[in-house]
Design an enzyme around this catalytic site. Sequence first.
Site, PDB file in Angstrom:
ATOM      1  N   LEU A  38       0.894  -1.069   0.026  1.00  0.00           N
ATOM      2  CA  LEU A  38       0.151  -0.060   0.014  1.00  0.00           C
ATOM      3  C   LEU A  38       0.941   1.294   0.064  1.00  0.00           C
ATOM      4  O   LEU A  38       0.477   2.423  -0.233  1.00  0.00           O
ATOM      5  CB  LEU A  38      -0.909   0.031   1.309  1.00  0.00           C
ATOM      6  CG  LEU A  38      -1.992  -1.057   1.218  1.00  0.00           C
ATOM      7  CD1 LEU A  38      -2.873  -0.897   2.459  1.00  0.00           C
ATOM      8  CD2 LEU A  38      -2.707  -0.939   0.022  1.00  0.00           C
ATOM      9  N   LYS A  39       2.016   1.198   0.171  1.00  0.00           N
ATOM     10  CA  LYS A  39       3.145   2.374   0.032  1.00  0.00           C
ATOM     11  C   LYS A  39       2.496   3.517   0.833  1.00  0.00           C
ATOM     12  O   LYS A  39       2.296   4.339   0.479  1.00  0.00           O
ATOM     13  CB  LYS A  39       3.414   2.803  -1.269  1.00  0.00           C
ATOM     14  CG  LYS A  39       3.913   1.701  -2.390  1.00  0.00           C
ATOM     15  CD  LYS A  39       3.947   2.047  -3.807  1.00  0.00           C
ATOM     16  CE  LYS A  39       4.663   0.999  -4.654  1.00  0.00           C
ATOM     17  NZ  LYS A  39       3.879   0.235  -4.975  1.00  0.00           N
ATOM     18  N   LEU A  40       2.720   3.098   2.134  1.00  0.00           N
ATOM     19  CA  LEU A  40       2.015   4.035   3.066  1.00  0.00           C
ATOM     20  C   LEU A  40       2.782   5.336   3.334  1.00  0.00           C
ATOM     21  O   LEU A  40       4.055   5.275   3.404  1.00  0.00           O
ATOM     22  CB  LEU A  40       1.743   3.661   4.496  1.00  0.00           C
ATOM     23  CG  LEU A  40       1.005   2.216   4.728  1.00  0.00           C
ATOM     24  CD1 LEU A  40       0.979   2.026   6.132  1.00  0.00           C
ATOM     25  CD2 LEU A  40      -0.405   2.250   4.297  1.00  0.00           C
ATOM     26  N   ASP A  53       2.242   8.842   5.238  1.00  0.00           N
ATOM     27  CA  ASP A  53       1.375   9.743   6.139  1.00  0.00           C
ATOM     28  C   ASP A  53       2.224  10.219   7.389  1.00  0.00           C
ATOM     29  O   ASP A  53       3.274   9.858   7.430  1.00  0.00           O
ATOM     30  CB  ASP A  53       0.186   8.991   6.082  1.00  0.00           C
ATOM     31  CG  ASP A  53      -1.037   9.815   6.344  1.00  0.00           C
ATOM     32  OD1 ASP A  53      -1.077  11.029   6.788  1.00  0.00           O
ATOM     33  OD2 ASP A  53      -2.024   9.291   5.714  1.00  0.00           O
ATOM     34  N   ARG A  86      11.590  -8.844 -15.944  1.00  0.00           N
ATOM     35  CA  ARG A  86      11.112  -9.253 -17.172  1.00  0.00           C
ATOM     36  C   ARG A  86      12.071 -10.262 -17.626  1.00  0.00           C
ATOM     37  O   ARG A  86      13.410 -10.199 -17.485  1.00  0.00           O
ATOM     38  CB  ARG A  86      11.029  -7.951 -18.191  1.00  0.00           C
ATOM     39  CG  ARG A  86      10.144  -6.856 -18.084  1.00  0.00           C
ATOM     40  CD  ARG A  86       8.896  -7.443 -18.313  1.00  0.00           C
ATOM     41  NE  ARG A  86       7.663  -6.372 -17.994  1.00  0.00           N
ATOM     42  CZ  ARG A  86       6.917  -6.015 -17.011  1.00  0.00           C
ATOM     43  NH1 ARG A  86       7.410  -6.651 -15.746  1.00  0.00           N
ATOM     44  NH2 ARG A  86       6.167  -5.286 -16.586  1.00  0.00           N
TER      45      ARG A  86
HETATM   46  O1  C5P Z   1       3.434  -6.572 -14.165  1.00  0.00           O
HETATM   47  P1  C5P Z   1       4.648  -5.974 -13.386  1.00  0.00           P
HETATM   48  O2  C5P Z   1       5.575  -7.082 -12.963  1.00  0.00           O
HETATM   49  O3  C5P Z   1       5.495  -5.062 -13.816  1.00  0.00           O
HETATM   50  O4  C5P Z   1       4.080  -5.586 -11.720  1.00  0.00           O
HETATM   51  C1  C5P Z   1       4.838  -5.103 -10.941  1.00  0.00           C
HETATM   52  C2  C5P Z   1       4.299  -4.928  -9.523  1.00  0.00           C
HETATM   53  O5  C5P Z   1       5.490  -4.262  -8.835  1.00  0.00           O
HETATM   54  C3  C5P Z   1       3.199  -3.892  -9.756  1.00  0.00           C
HETATM   55  O6  C5P Z   1       2.172  -4.399  -8.802  1.00  0.00           O
HETATM   56  C4  C5P Z   1       3.527  -2.701  -9.182  1.00  0.00           C
HETATM   57  O7  C5P Z   1       2.662  -1.693  -8.554  1.00  0.00           O
HETATM   58  C5  C5P Z   1       4.842  -3.013  -8.170  1.00  0.00           C
HETATM   59  N1  C5P Z   1       5.878  -1.971  -7.989  1.00  0.00           N
HETATM   60  C6  C5P Z   1       6.615  -1.740  -9.009  1.00  0.00           C
HETATM   61  N2  C5P Z   1       7.646  -0.809  -8.781  1.00  0.00           N
HETATM   62  C7  C5P Z   1       7.914  -0.305  -7.380  1.00  0.00           C
HETATM   63  C8  C5P Z   1       6.975  -0.731  -6.415  1.00  0.00           C
HETATM   64  C9  C5P Z   1       6.221  -1.649  -6.643  1.00  0.00           C
HETATM   65  O8  C5P Z   1       6.441  -1.917 -10.362  1.00  0.00           O
HETATM   66  N3  C5P Z   1       9.116   0.474  -7.318  1.00  0.00           N
END
Ligand code: C5P
Length: 212
Positions: free
Chosen positions: A61-63, A65, A167
């Site tokens: 949730l990346k708080l 606040d 990827r």
């Molecule tokens: O589909 P994909 O592998 O690109 O999804 C990456 C996931 O990681 C997403 O849920 C995204 O919100 C999360 N995320 C990100 N980069 C960050 C932190 C979280 O891509 N720095």
Amino acid sequence: MLVKPVFFALDGKTLQEFNFYLDKLKGEIYGVKVGLELFISEGPSVIEQLKKKGWIVFLDLKLHDITNTVKEATISASNLGVDYLTIHIASGSEALIEANKSKKGDLKILGVSSALTSKTMGKDLQAKVSSEFLLASKCKIDGVICPPSELEKASQQFKLLVTPGIRFENESSNDQKNVTTPKNAIERGSTFLVMGRSIRNNLNYFLNEFEL
Ligand code: C5P
């Protein structure tokens, strides 16, 4: 068979649309990640359902606040049975320290820097991330979300590094700009990978051919 050190990102509006993947991935990966999209759509019951099925749950949730709100939200996440929770380092040292003190059970806190993997890494952003990671390490939180480009440095500061922007070779990076392959991230110090679209688009390859 070894469990892959991967959190599968449940980026969608219903848990139901992931049931097919969750059945296939059970026992094959470490855990699942619930982000803003699914949590806002489904509510806290999504965590209870995943925990009932035996999943390790990362609530992303990346708080960001004030201290009291971050602290109380952390307690609520502990009570829900969440295993990993993200807090923006920019919330400040007081919020990080209080959250760390107040968490219960097995909850681990992961600091999030300004370097979301959808951003291009330049010198200014790199300097900002370095200072954020330094602050997070001084606050002794459990680990950080670490973009591929920062793994070498961060692995000297933290034992727990979770890396999104993953990827397979020759795959589209979509909106992600700071990307690498699963093997490269692990070799350079990542503890866990976050993988969403790569798994959804290459499920058979991920399950039957790909090794880490
Ligand atoms: O589909 P994909 O592998 O690109 O999804 C990456 C996931 O990681 C997403 O849920 C995204 O919100 C999360 N995320 C990100 N980069 C960050 C932190 C979280 O891509 N720095």
